[in-house]
Design an enzyme around this catalytic site. Structure first.
Site, mmCIF file in Angstrom:
data_model
loop_
_atom_site.group_PDB
_atom_site.id
_atom_site.type_symbol
_atom_site.label_atom_id
_atom_site.label_comp_id
_atom_site.label_asym_id
_atom_site.label_seq_id
_atom_site.Cartn_x
_atom_site.Cartn_y
_atom_site.Cartn_z
ATOM 1 N N ARG A 167 5.100 10.850 -2.816
ATOM 2 C CA ARG A 167 4.917 10.500 -1.404
ATOM 3 C C ARG A 167 6.220 10.698 -0.629
ATOM 4 O O ARG A 167 7.215 10.028 -0.891
ATOM 5 C CB ARG A 167 4.497 9.029 -1.295
ATOM 6 C CG ARG A 167 4.375 8.535 0.120
ATOM 7 C CD ARG A 167 4.234 7.023 0.173
ATOM 8 N NE ARG A 167 4.122 6.584 1.546
ATOM 9 C CZ ARG A 167 4.317 5.341 1.955
ATOM 10 N NH1 ARG A 167 4.634 4.413 1.087
ATOM 11 N NH2 ARG A 167 4.202 5.022 3.223
ATOM 12 N N ARG B 12 13.483 4.742 11.877
ATOM 13 C CA ARG B 12 12.272 5.574 11.845
ATOM 14 C C ARG B 12 11.410 5.326 13.097
ATOM 15 O O ARG B 12 11.933 4.931 14.126
ATOM 16 C CB ARG B 12 11.521 5.304 10.531
ATOM 17 C CG ARG B 12 12.386 5.609 9.290
ATOM 18 C CD ARG B 12 11.662 5.311 8.009
ATOM 19 N NE ARG B 12 10.470 6.141 7.865
ATOM 20 C CZ ARG B 12 9.481 5.883 7.000
ATOM 21 N NH1 ARG B 12 9.573 4.831 6.209
ATOM 22 N NH2 ARG B 12 8.441 6.681 6.921
ATOM 23 N N TYR C 9 11.443 8.664 0.635
ATOM 24 C CA TYR C 9 11.405 7.621 -0.399
ATOM 25 C C TYR C 9 12.040 8.044 -1.725
ATOM 26 O O TYR C 9 12.099 7.238 -2.658
ATOM 27 C CB TYR C 9 9.949 7.189 -0.641
ATOM 28 C CG TYR C 9 9.294 6.605 0.603
ATOM 29 C CD1 TYR C 9 9.741 5.398 1.133
ATOM 30 C CD2 TYR C 9 8.256 7.272 1.257
ATOM 31 C CE1 TYR C 9 9.172 4.860 2.279
ATOM 32 C CE2 TYR C 9 7.668 6.738 2.400
ATOM 33 C CZ TYR C 9 8.127 5.533 2.904
ATOM 34 O OH TYR C 9 7.559 5.006 4.041
ATOM 35 N N PRO D 214 0.785 -1.235 0.000
ATOM 36 C CA PRO D 214 0.000 0.000 0.000
ATOM 37 C C PRO D 214 0.819 1.289 0.000
ATOM 38 O O PRO D 214 1.861 1.374 0.651
ATOM 39 C CB PRO D 214 -0.833 -0.102 1.290
ATOM 40 C CG PRO D 214 -0.148 -1.133 2.115
ATOM 41 C CD PRO D 214 0.498 -2.079 1.161
ATOM 42 N N ASN D 215 0.302 2.237 -0.755
ATOM 43 C CA ASN D 215 0.832 3.606 -0.869
ATOM 44 C C ASN D 215 2.102 3.707 -1.720
ATOM 45 O O ASN D 215 2.573 4.806 -1.983
ATOM 46 C CB ASN D 215 1.062 4.227 0.517
ATOM 47 C CG ASN D 215 -0.228 4.272 1.321
ATOM 48 O OD1 ASN D 215 -1.223 4.815 0.863
ATOM 49 N ND2 ASN D 215 -0.229 3.682 2.506
ATOM 50 N N ASN E 282 8.054 -5.748 -1.234
ATOM 51 C CA ASN E 282 8.020 -4.607 -0.320
ATOM 52 C C ASN E 282 6.599 -4.562 0.248
ATOM 53 O O ASN E 282 5.684 -4.064 -0.393
ATOM 54 C CB ASN E 282 8.356 -3.291 -1.026
ATOM 55 C CG ASN E 282 8.445 -2.136 -0.023
ATOM 56 O OD1 ASN E 282 7.932 -2.238 1.100
ATOM 57 N ND2 ASN E 282 9.088 -1.051 -0.417
ATOM 58 N N ALA F 174 3.348 -0.864 4.675
ATOM 59 C CA ALA F 174 2.868 -0.863 6.066
ATOM 60 C C ALA F 174 2.391 -2.236 6.530
ATOM 61 O O ALA F 174 2.410 -2.521 7.734
ATOM 62 C CB ALA F 174 1.758 0.172 6.242
ATOM 63 N N HIS G 1 12.902 -2.844 1.637
ATOM 64 C CA HIS G 1 12.361 -1.535 2.008
ATOM 65 C C HIS G 1 13.239 -0.457 1.403
ATOM 66 O O HIS G 1 14.467 -0.584 1.387
ATOM 67 C CB HIS G 1 12.312 -1.371 3.529
ATOM 68 C CG HIS G 1 11.444 -2.402 4.180
ATOM 69 N ND1 HIS G 1 10.073 -2.308 4.199
ATOM 70 C CD2 HIS G 1 11.752 -3.574 4.780
ATOM 71 C CE1 HIS G 1 9.571 -3.371 4.798
ATOM 72 N NE2 HIS G 1 10.573 -4.166 5.156
ATOM 73 N N GLU H 17 12.478 -9.704 1.373
ATOM 74 C CA GLU H 17 11.750 -8.525 1.866
ATOM 75 C C GLU H 17 12.636 -7.302 1.636
ATOM 76 O O GLU H 17 13.816 -7.314 2.008
ATOM 77 C CB GLU H 17 11.468 -8.699 3.365
ATOM 78 C CG GLU H 17 10.804 -7.483 4.017
ATOM 79 C CD GLU H 17 10.700 -7.630 5.542
ATOM 80 O OE1 GLU H 17 10.845 -8.763 6.068
ATOM 81 O OE2 GLU H 17 10.480 -6.599 6.205
HETATM 82 C C1 DQA Z 1 8.491 0.920 3.471
HETATM 83 C C2 DQA Z 1 8.624 1.169 4.981
HETATM 84 C C3 DQA Z 1 7.283 0.981 5.690
HETATM 85 O O1 DQA Z 1 7.417 1.246 7.062
HETATM 86 C C4 DQA Z 1 6.254 1.932 5.108
HETATM 87 O O2 DQA Z 1 4.988 1.696 5.697
HETATM 88 C C5 DQA Z 1 6.177 1.923 3.627
HETATM 89 C C6 DQA Z 1 7.396 1.783 2.852
HETATM 90 C C7 DQA Z 1 9.801 1.230 2.716
HETATM 91 O O3 DQA Z 1 9.919 0.792 1.584
HETATM 92 O O4 DQA Z 1 10.676 1.925 3.239
HETATM 93 O O5 DQA Z 1 5.107 2.112 3.048
HETATM 94 O O6 DQA Z 1 8.184 -0.450 3.267
#
Ligand code: DQA
Length: 146
Positions: free
Chosen positions: A18, A109, A23, A10-11, A73, A76, A102, A100
């Site tokens: 964003r 964070r 990011y 998501p997002n 990825n 959240a 990120h 996994e």
């Molecule tokens: C994320 C880190 C997560 O905490 C966050 O909710 C994201 C992006 C990252 O790629 O740094 O949406 O997965």
């Protein structure tokens, strides 16, 4: 190996606008371009993004059924989705690689980002290198599978 699933939660469809301080300014299209460049010859990058947990779980089931390695990825969902963890576990229990990734380093964070419910069942975890986290994951899959 002819295809790698690169799944984004998501997002992440909002990358580019964003929180660029966290990011970066690259979009998902930019990410796909980078991975297409970095992929070994003959390897297809199948990059997808969804805000829907059920859809993401369905894609992990697809990875099992098609024996496809995964770069995930979970965004959240990383921090609380046991359903996603169980689906990701199906992938690694099937003997497939699931990395996994990120973009940011969640450990630097907010506290709630420090825990991942996915990491324990992932083949490995790469975080904090921007889009290069995905390229490093690609390299790791390449090294493992040749
Ligand atoms: C994320 C880190 C997560 O905490 C966050 O909710 C994201 C992006 C990252 O790629 O740094 O949406 O997965």
């Amino acid at each position: 190996m002819s295809s790698i699933l690169v799944l984004n939660g998501p997002n992440l469809g909002r990358l580019g606008s964003r929180e660029p301080d966290v990011y970066g300014s690259g979009t998902l299209d930019d990410l796909l371009e980078q991975l297409d460049r970095d992929a070994a010859p003959g390897v297809t990058i199948d990059l997808r993004q969804t805000d829907d947990e059920a859809e993401l779980i369905g894609w992990l089931h697809e990875a099992v059924d098609t024996a496809t390695p995964v770069i995930l990825n979970p965004a959240a969902f990383t921090h609380y989705s046991y359903a996603l963890r169980d689906a990701a576990a199906l992938v690694t229990k099937a003997g497939l690689i699931l990395i996994e990734v990120h973009i940011s380093n969640p450990h630097s964070r907010e506290e709630f980002r420090h825990n991942s419910v996915i990491s324990a069942i992932a083949t490995g975890v790469i975080a904090g290198f921007g889009f290069d986290s995905y390229s490093l994951a690609l390299d790791a899959i390449n090294r493992k599978l040749g």
